[in-house]
Design a protein around this motif. Structure first.
Motif: not given
Ligand code: HEC
Length: 243
Positions: A52-53, A57, A106, A108-109, A111, A113, A120, A130, A153, A155, A157, A198
């Motif tokens: 999923y992630c 990431h 999005f 924003k790239a 980040p 993880l 945090k 979150f 930014s 979605p 998921v 997760i």
């Molecule tokens: C479609 C692309 C995409 C997927 C798939 C995705 N993310 Fe993200 N994620 C992002 C973006 C873009 C941001 C930046 C958000 C912002 O700062 O506005 C983000 C931010 C985050 C952050 C905050 C990080 C920070 O330093 O602020 C976390 C935690 C995170 N995601 C966890 C996850 C997890 C866990 C999953 C899987 C369940 C996941 N993401 C799936 C695009 C994605």
């Protein structure tokens, strides 16, 4: 006087703790209850993360081989169930997406993880809360917003598992709670376990040595206990002549 000082110290500590928990801005953080010594939770978390992630990431400091070793998985298991990018076993767990594309798609790239569960405020509780706090918001480009990270930014998921959270508003127009409509494929309890797994995996990734360090800790305490006992024996032996 002393009682009052103690009460004061407690009050100060309590304020400090609550301000840390509230620092994220979106209300109190939930208790993630992660247990990094629960291997099956880490294994489930790794599988969920990779499905999923990991499309967006990276875990830029974590190698597939290290994950295999620490989580008790074979090279074959990791390469067939956790690696979807064609990376080699010894390589870092990089996202399939180029961060530059992410920034365009999005705004924003996404980040890296690797350290998020440590970086945090509130530690792993931040990530857990979150992941549970996405709600529909038509004013956002992707249609989602988040109470922990306003204007996020990313979605949601996991909405297929969680269902879609719609905010309910309080008297002053603030978000008072969520209702699920429609419900997801998991019950709320199952979904809590999903995001706990997760978060546990990300907590482990944040400090892989913690698994070993905690195991060493037991031996250190045992050594100290035995050593104290020996020292005590020695002391009684010496003092016998003195008396
Ligand atoms: C479609 C692309 C995409 C997927 C798939 C995705 N993310 Fe993200 N994620 C992002 C973006 C873009 C941001 C930046 C958000 C912002 O700062 O506005 C983000 C931010 C985050 C952050 C905050 C990080 C920070 O330093 O602020 C976390 C935690 C995170 N995601 C966890 C996850 C997890 C866990 C999953 C899987 C369940 C996941 N993401 C799936 C695009 C994605």
């Amino acid at each position: 006087m002393i009682k009052r000082l103690i009460a004061l110290a407690f009050a100060a500590a309590a304020t400090l703790c609550s301000s840390v928990a509230l620092a994220a801005g979106g209300g109190p953080l939930l208790d993630s209850q992660v247990n990094i010594n629960d291997k099956s939770s880490l294994q489930r978390g790794a599988a969920l993360f990779m499905s999923y992630c990991a499309g967006c990431h990276s875990l830029g400091y974590q190698r597939y081989s290290r994950t295999a070793k620490d989580l008790g998985l074979s090279e074959e298991q990791v390469m067939s169930y956790l690696n979807f990018t064609g990376a080699k076993f010894g390589e870092h767990m990089k996202a399939s997406m180029d961060p530059a594309d992410g920034a365009v798609w999005f705004g924003k790239a996404p980040p890296d993880l690797s350290l998020v569960a440590r970086a945090k405020p509130g530690g792993p509780n931040w990530t857990y809360t979150f992941l549970k706090s996405f709600y529909v918001d038509e004013t956002r480009p992707a249609g989602w917003n988040n109470t922990v990270l306003a204007g996020a930014s990313m979605p949601n998921v996991l909405w297929g598992l969680q269902g879609i959270q719609r905010p309910t508003y309080g008297e002053h127009g603030e978000i008072a709670g969520f209702e699920l409509a429609p419900a997801g494929s998991q019950t709320p309890e199952e979904f809590d376990r999903t995001i706990r797994d997760i978060t546990a995996f990300l907590t482990y990734v944040g400090e892989p040595a913690a698994l070993k360090r905690e195991a060493y800790g037991v031996w250190v305490i045992l050594f100290l206990a035995v050593f104290t006992f020996l020292a005590w024996l020695l002391k009684t032996e010496y003092w016998r002549d003195v008396h």
